[in-house]
Design an enzyme around this catalytic site. Sequence first.
Site, PDB file in Angstrom:
ATOM      1  N   HIS A   1     -30.644 -23.248  14.624  1.00 23.80           N
ATOM      2  CA  HIS A   1     -30.092 -24.290  13.720  1.00 23.80           C
ATOM      3  C   HIS A   1     -31.019 -24.682  12.709  1.00 23.80           C
ATOM      4  O   HIS A   1     -32.332 -24.643  12.940  1.00 23.80           O
ATOM      5  CB  HIS A   1     -29.684 -25.463  14.789  1.00 23.80           C
ATOM      6  CG  HIS A   1     -28.789 -25.248  15.590  1.00 23.80           C
ATOM      7  ND1 HIS A   1     -27.349 -25.456  15.657  1.00 23.80           N
ATOM      8  CD2 HIS A   1     -28.887 -25.152  17.060  1.00 23.80           C
ATOM      9  CE1 HIS A   1     -26.710 -25.273  16.712  1.00 23.80           C
ATOM     10  NE2 HIS A   1     -27.723 -25.144  17.524  1.00 23.80           N
TER      11      HIS A   1
ATOM     12  N   CYS B   1     -25.571 -20.249  16.942  1.00 25.03           N
ATOM     13  CA  CYS B   1     -25.659 -20.556  18.655  1.00 25.03           C
ATOM     14  C   CYS B   1     -24.407 -20.355  19.299  1.00 25.03           C
ATOM     15  O   CYS B   1     -24.003 -19.160  19.590  1.00 25.03           O
ATOM     16  CB  CYS B   1     -26.097 -22.225  18.475  1.00 25.03           C
ATOM     17  SG  CYS B   1     -26.573 -22.811  19.985  1.00 25.03           S
TER      18      CYS B   1
END
Length: 488
Positions: free
Chosen positions: A431, A333
């Site tokens: 994630h 991310c």
Amino acid sequence: MPARALMFVGTGSDVGKSLIVAGLCRLCANRGLRVRPFKPQNMSNNAAVTADGGEIGRAQALQARAARVPLSVHMNPVLLKPQSETGAQVIVQGRMIETSGARAFQSKKRSLMPAVLESFEHLKADADIVLVEGAGSASEINLRANDIANLGFARTADVPVILIGDIDRGGVIASLVGTKHVLDAADAQMIQGFIVNKMRGDPTLFADGMTAITYLTGWPALGLVPFFNEARRLPPEDALALDERRAPTGKPVIAVLAYPRISNFDDFDPLRLDTSVDLQILRSGEPIPGDARLVILPGSKSTIADLNSLRDFGWDVDLAAHIRRGGHVLGVCGGYQMLGTAIHDPDGIEGNPATVAGLGYIDIETRMSGDKKLIEISGQLSAQPVPFDGYEMHVGESTGPGLERPLLEITGGRPDGAIDASGRISGCYVHGLFSNDRMRAHWLQRIGIEADSSAAFNYEHDVDATLDAFAEHLAQHIDIEQLLSLAK
């Protein structure tokens, strides 16, 4: 029959409120009760994507898992995600409404009580019992006027309260009795009993202490809970857990760069529990170990600010040396965005408007714009059928030639992430990769680590087994029948 509710508040932060609520959620679920967790207001950069398309604190995600129910934005209607020492994003029922300074938020948070009560009633409509977790300390009388997180909520919603104290940090008698002393009488009357948590050693040595607390407060003792060492196997909520120092194990090293605004750090919990590796969480002033096999750049709540911190800490120099030695790098991310050539935030979505040069290891640029993407996803590696289940939680879009070599393929054919020409540097927006045992084993093999036979564990099963064990632990040390009888 309308749902009953019971609230758990603490004498301070980190007394074990989140874990006790999670354990009680599992205990109630195991008894066949429809139980729902609820936290009116949370502050955390460790968040989870919900089934209804929003985000909530990771602690409530664990509690929902313990209750065996899908995640809902109503379980944590107000979530504060710090971006600086004095400012945070304000998430209401799963969606960001503004960025606010701490003082400004204190004056306006009372206006959020209708949303809190709406979410509470939403959960009650589909439950036998709702277990409510307070925030921080219930005795912060300086913040009481506009409180929506502790006794302000309890009084408004008429929910009985249990007070939790932590004996492990010392001074538990004073903290419990002191709470009674500083609260106004109407608030103190909401408290129906107390629990002392994290007892080490012989519990009979504190029997007189329990009696003294009851005598000085008038509150009944509901339990003295021994320290539950296996709690370390559950995903932590607070970044303070990352400061736990562990002795070197002699195993191959994986290093995670814990910059000041690290987010979603539970991504790496499966690696922490995997005895094949020595997971090292690095803070400011700690160099990247020269023998690290893999360096992970995690998510960030303020990517440009954390990229600047990364450079200030000297990790950019360490990272370059690590790569020259043939080491692997993974960006997740915000960490993925840092690995690119530039990050543009012209509208100041994550802080002051700025454009900064990235680390330049992957040929992509990122522009912060648009709504935050919040979605649960699944897929596999682009190069081979190694599966994953995870989620996306980010703002910004990355573009550039580096995307021609994607790391992942989302179910449905959408590519995600990028791999550099060497194959040793990669990043993605997803994630939760390491929660999948096959994916975690793949990454260990990728960096030349042979799996330890003693580490061949099923991470997801391990979390559920730990929740079951903790529920039984609470059943042995808390008067559960008396506790549940207090709910209304």
